[in-house]
Scaffold this motif. Structure first.
Motif, PDB file in Angstrom:
ATOM      1  N   PHE A   1      20.688 -13.536  17.331  1.00 29.00           N
ATOM      2  CA  PHE A   1      21.201 -12.818  16.170  1.00 29.00           C
ATOM      3  C   PHE A   1      22.718 -12.656  16.268  1.00 29.00           C
ATOM      4  O   PHE A   1      23.453 -12.996  15.338  1.00 29.00           O
ATOM      5  CB  PHE A   1      20.515 -11.449  16.070  1.00 29.00           C
ATOM      6  N   TYR A   2      23.183 -12.161  17.402  1.00 28.39           N
ATOM      7  CA  TYR A   2      24.618 -11.924  17.554  1.00 28.39           C
ATOM      8  C   TYR A   2      25.431 -13.217  17.605  1.00 28.39           C
ATOM      9  O   TYR A   2      26.592 -13.232  17.206  1.00 28.39           O
ATOM     10  CB  TYR A   2      24.905 -11.036  18.761  1.00 28.39           C
ATOM     11  N   PHE A   3      24.832 -14.298  18.066  1.00 34.18           N
ATOM     12  CA  PHE A   3      25.510 -15.586  18.016  1.00 34.18           C
ATOM     13  C   PHE A   3      25.875 -15.927  16.570  1.00 34.18           C
ATOM     14  O   PHE A   3      26.999 -16.341  16.280  1.00 34.18           O
ATOM     15  CB  PHE A   3      24.629 -16.703  18.604  1.00 34.18           C
ATOM     16  N   HIS A   4      24.936 -15.742  15.659  1.00 33.75           N
ATOM     17  CA  HIS A   4      25.182 -16.099  14.262  1.00 33.75           C
ATOM     18  C   HIS A   4      26.148 -15.120  13.592  1.00 33.75           C
ATOM     19  O   HIS A   4      26.971 -15.536  12.771  1.00 33.75           O
ATOM     20  CB  HIS A   4      23.867 -16.233  13.504  1.00 33.75           C
ATOM     21  N   VAL A   5      26.090 -13.853  13.940  1.00 34.09           N
ATOM     22  CA  VAL A   5      27.058 -12.887  13.407  1.00 34.09           C
ATOM     23  C   VAL A   5      28.458 -13.235  13.908  1.00 34.09           C
ATOM     24  O   VAL A   5      29.418 -13.273  13.125  1.00 34.09           O
ATOM     25  CB  VAL A   5      26.672 -11.435  13.779  1.00 34.09           C
ATOM     26  N   ALA A   6      28.577 -13.502  15.195  1.00 35.97           N
ATOM     27  CA  ALA A   6      29.886 -13.835  15.773  1.00 35.97           C
ATOM     28  C   ALA A   6      30.408 -15.161  15.231  1.00 35.97           C
ATOM     29  O   ALA A   6      31.619 -15.312  15.007  1.00 35.97           O
ATOM     30  CB  ALA A   6      29.789 -13.885  17.295  1.00 35.97           C
ATOM     31  N   THR A   7      29.530 -16.120  14.993  1.00 39.69           N
ATOM     32  CA  THR A   7      29.961 -17.403  14.457  1.00 39.69           C
ATOM     33  C   THR A   7      30.438 -17.247  13.015  1.00 39.69           C
ATOM     34  O   THR A   7      31.443 -17.859  12.617  1.00 39.69           O
ATOM     35  CB  THR A   7      28.856 -18.459  14.591  1.00 39.69           C
ATOM     36  N   ALA A   8      29.761 -16.412  12.225  1.00 36.77           N
ATOM     37  CA  ALA A   8      30.238 -16.119  10.865  1.00 36.77           C
ATOM     38  C   ALA A   8      31.638 -15.513  10.936  1.00 36.77           C
ATOM     39  O   ALA A   8      32.533 -15.887  10.169  1.00 36.77           O
ATOM     40  CB  ALA A   8      29.262 -15.177  10.151  1.00 36.77           C
ATOM     41  N   HIS A   9      31.818 -14.582  11.863  1.00 40.75           N
ATOM     42  CA  HIS A   9      33.126 -13.962  12.075  1.00 40.75           C
ATOM     43  C   HIS A   9      34.172 -15.041  12.390  1.00 40.75           C
ATOM     44  O   HIS A   9      35.253 -15.076  11.791  1.00 40.75           O
ATOM     45  CB  HIS A   9      33.011 -12.952  13.231  1.00 40.75           C
TER      46      HIS A   9
ATOM     47  N   GLY B   1      41.293 -17.914   7.885  1.00 36.16           N
ATOM     48  CA  GLY B   1      42.394 -17.017   7.563  1.00 36.16           C
ATOM     49  C   GLY B   1      41.998 -15.665   6.999  1.00 36.16           C
ATOM     50  O   GLY B   1      42.860 -14.844   6.696  1.00 36.16           O
ATOM     51  N   ALA B   2      40.707 -15.422   6.834  1.00 35.05           N
ATOM     52  CA  ALA B   2      40.267 -14.134   6.283  1.00 35.05           C
ATOM     53  C   ALA B   2      40.689 -13.005   7.227  1.00 35.05           C
ATOM     54  O   ALA B   2      40.597 -13.143   8.455  1.00 35.05           O
ATOM     55  CB  ALA B   2      38.762 -14.116   6.072  1.00 35.05           C
ATOM     56  N   PRO B   3      41.125 -11.887   6.668  1.00 31.50           N
ATOM     57  CA  PRO B   3      41.637 -10.778   7.481  1.00 31.50           C
ATOM     58  C   PRO B   3      40.531  -9.873   8.023  1.00 31.50           C
ATOM     59  O   PRO B   3      40.399  -8.721   7.643  1.00 31.50           O
ATOM     60  CB  PRO B   3      42.540 -10.033   6.502  1.00 31.50           C
ATOM     61  N   ILE B   4      39.736 -10.436   8.918  1.00 33.48           N
ATOM     62  CA  ILE B   4      38.708  -9.629   9.575  1.00 33.48           C
ATOM     63  C   ILE B   4      39.045  -9.571  11.055  1.00 33.48           C
ATOM     64  O   ILE B   4      39.704 -10.466  11.593  1.00 33.48           O
ATOM     65  CB  ILE B   4      37.280 -10.178   9.352  1.00 33.48           C
ATOM     66  N   GLY B   5      38.594  -8.503  11.695  1.00 36.54           N
ATOM     67  CA  GLY B   5      38.918  -8.330  13.105  1.00 36.54           C
ATOM     68  C   GLY B   5      37.762  -7.771  13.903  1.00 36.54           C
ATOM     69  O   GLY B   5      36.650  -7.600  13.403  1.00 36.54           O
ATOM     70  N   LYS B   6      38.077  -7.449  15.125  1.00 33.10           N
ATOM     71  CA  LYS B   6      37.069  -6.956  16.054  1.00 33.10           C
ATOM     72  C   LYS B   6      36.387  -5.678  15.542  1.00 33.10           C
ATOM     73  O   LYS B   6      35.193  -5.504  15.696  1.00 33.10           O
ATOM     74  CB  LYS B   6      37.718  -6.695  17.421  1.00 33.10           C
ATOM     75  N   ARG B   7      37.135  -4.795  14.925  1.00 32.20           N
ATOM     76  CA  ARG B   7      36.531  -3.556  14.396  1.00 32.20           C
ATOM     77  C   ARG B   7      35.509  -3.853  13.319  1.00 32.20           C
ATOM     78  O   ARG B   7      34.535  -3.128  13.184  1.00 32.20           O
ATOM     79  CB  ARG B   7      37.603  -2.609  13.895  1.00 32.20           C
ATOM     80  N   ASP B   8      35.741  -4.898  12.536  1.00 32.11           N
ATOM     81  CA  ASP B   8      34.756  -5.283  11.525  1.00 32.11           C
ATOM     82  C   ASP B   8      33.480  -5.770  12.201  1.00 32.11           C
ATOM     83  O   ASP B   8      32.379  -5.501  11.726  1.00 32.11           O
ATOM     84  CB  ASP B   8      35.319  -6.383  10.621  1.00 32.11           C
ATOM     85  N   TYR B   9      33.621  -6.492  13.296  1.00 37.53           N
ATOM     86  CA  TYR B   9      32.466  -6.984  14.048  1.00 37.53           C
ATOM     87  C   TYR B   9      31.687  -5.817  14.656  1.00 37.53           C
ATOM     88  O   TYR B   9      30.470  -5.766  14.593  1.00 37.53           O
ATOM     89  CB  TYR B   9      32.910  -7.949  15.145  1.00 37.53           C
ATOM     90  N   LEU B  10      32.407  -4.876  15.234  1.00 32.54           N
ATOM     91  CA  LEU B  10      31.752  -3.753  15.911  1.00 32.54           C
ATOM     92  C   LEU B  10      31.167  -2.733  14.937  1.00 32.54           C
ATOM     93  O   LEU B  10      30.311  -1.953  15.320  1.00 32.54           O
ATOM     94  CB  LEU B  10      32.737  -3.072  16.866  1.00 32.54           C
ATOM     95  N   GLY B  11      31.635  -2.748  13.704  1.00 35.56           N
ATOM     96  CA  GLY B  11      31.063  -1.836  12.700  1.00 35.56           C
ATOM     97  C   GLY B  11      31.731  -0.485  12.687  1.00 35.56           C
ATOM     98  O   GLY B  11      32.492  -0.088  13.514  1.00 35.56           O
TER      99      GLY B  11
END
Length: 165
Positions: free
Chosen positions: A140-148, A155-165
């Motif tokens: 599950f987390y592999f696919h979430v991290a790969t989407a990230h 170039g989308a402005p997403i970061g580690k905090r978005d991943y961690l929730g």
């Protein structure tokens, strides 16, 4: 003290799906700001032989729903894997979240010992707790991290905090 199987699955999947929703919002805003078709992001890949962003969302959704179905010996809802827009990906996440919400703590009591056969042709069988710890959550987390990673690569402005929730 042991952790319940419910706590190891449902809230973890819900949190990851929430991150995926945040990614969609930020990616959509990014595409609008930069004035390009968001379908470019939905189809983006890290490598030619990897699934596109849409596939990462589909597999994360499948990982969550099939884990709970396998643990409880029930059938998961079937989705077509045909999402091509941010709105379609949001709808898939919403359907997955609604399915996860049908599970209670009691529904997952005692499933740690249930024998789970890994998907594919490996023939590997694991007790429920090992299945969750060594296959379901990492997948599950592999696919979430790969989407990230796909969205960051675009170039989308997403970061580690978005991943961690």
């Amino acid at each position: 003290m042991s952790v319940s199987m419910y706590r190891l699955t449902v809230p973890m999947f819900q949190r990851g799906l929430a991150s995926l929703k945040t990614y969609l919002d930020k990616a959509e805003a990014y595409a609008k700001e930069k004035k390009f078709d968001p379908a470019v992001l939905v189809a983006a890949r890290l490598a030619p032989d990897m699934l596109p962003l849409s596939g990462q969302y589909q597999r994360a959704s499948d990982s969550a729903k099939f884990t709970l179905a396998r643990l409880t010996g029930t059938d998961a809802p079937k989705f077509e894997d045909n999402e091509k827009t941010f709105d379609e990906l949001r709808e898939r996440l919403a359907k997955t979240e609604a399915y996860l919400a049908t599970f209670s703590v009691q529904a997952l009591e005692g499933v740690e010992g249930r024998q789970i056969t890994l998907p594919g042709n490996s023939g590997i069988v694991l007790p429920g707790d090992e299945y969750v710890a060594t296959f379901a959550l990492p997948n599950f987390y592999f696919h979430v991290a790969t989407a990230h990673a796909i969205l960051r690569n675009q170039g989308a402005p997403i970061g580690k905090r978005d991943y961690l929730g």
